[in-house]
Design a protein around this motif. Structure first.
Motif: not given
Length: 200
Positions: A56, A58, A82, A84, A92-94, A112, A117, A123, A150, A153
């Motif tokens: 995970a 960003y 993955v 966010p 936060l979705d991923w 993004e 989704r 996460v 975060y 998350a």
């Protein structure tokens, strides 16, 4: 769902954020570019990332340490990455990263993935979690931008999963004001190396 901050800690966090953001703006572009290249190299050599199937991460923006090279290096190494997706309530979705051409402009100047989704709990599938920040204390207290995204998350990350905040070297080891809802990270990842934090 945010927990109230004390007025003192909120003021202290704002003052420190302002100081660190100003320092990032003063950083020469050549230095930032060199740091981004080193960051990708350091991350790929870190055993926690090297052994991971899913990472995970960003997309960096503005003066943040650059993650573009890192994301592409992770894909090239066969990792599932993955990223966010900011939701209206700041959670936060991923979604899976499929390369820079599949990134779309989002709110607040963020980028993004354009794909499906995966849900806020995605996460939990990561073997290592890399998050943005502005500073980290020796104990692993992380200073973010103040939205709480975060922290929410990180609270979902299973115990034992390595979590690292991506910073410039001079942003590690600072005194970071904290509140009860703040979630510590176990490592700081910088162009200079990976540093284990005492809270890990």
């Amino acid at each position: 769902m945010s927990t109230p901050q004390s007025a003192d800690s909120a003021a202290a966090k704002t003052a420190l954020r302002d100081q660190l953001l100003a320092a990032r703006k003063r950083r020469p572009l050549s230095v930032a570019a060199e740091a981004a290249a080193s960051l990708a190299d350091v991350a790929l050599r870190w055993d926690r990332v090297r052994d991971a199937a899913t990472v995970a991460a960003y997309v960096s923006v503005g003066g943040e340490p650059g993650t573009g090279l890192l994301l592409d290096a992770l894909l090239a190494a066969g990792k599932r990455v993955v990223l966010p997706v900011l939701l209206p309530d700041n959670d936060l979705d991923w979604a899976a990263y499929a390369g820079p051409a599949r990134l779309t402009k989002a709110v607040r100047g963020l980028y993004e993935p354009a794909g499906a989704r995966l849900g806020v709990d995605a996460v939990r599938t990561a073997d290592v979690v890399l998050v943005p920040g502005l500073a980290a204390s020796p104990a692993g207290d992380r200073l973010g931008r103040g939205g709480g995204s975060y922290d929410r998350a990180l609270a979902r990350v299973p115990a034992g999963t390595p979590t690292a905040v991506v910073l410039y070297d001079d942003e590690v080891g600072l005194a970071v004001p904290t509140d009860a809802h703040d979630v510590r990270v176990g490592f700081a990842l910088t162009a200079g190396g990976v540093r284990a934090l005492q809270g890990s």
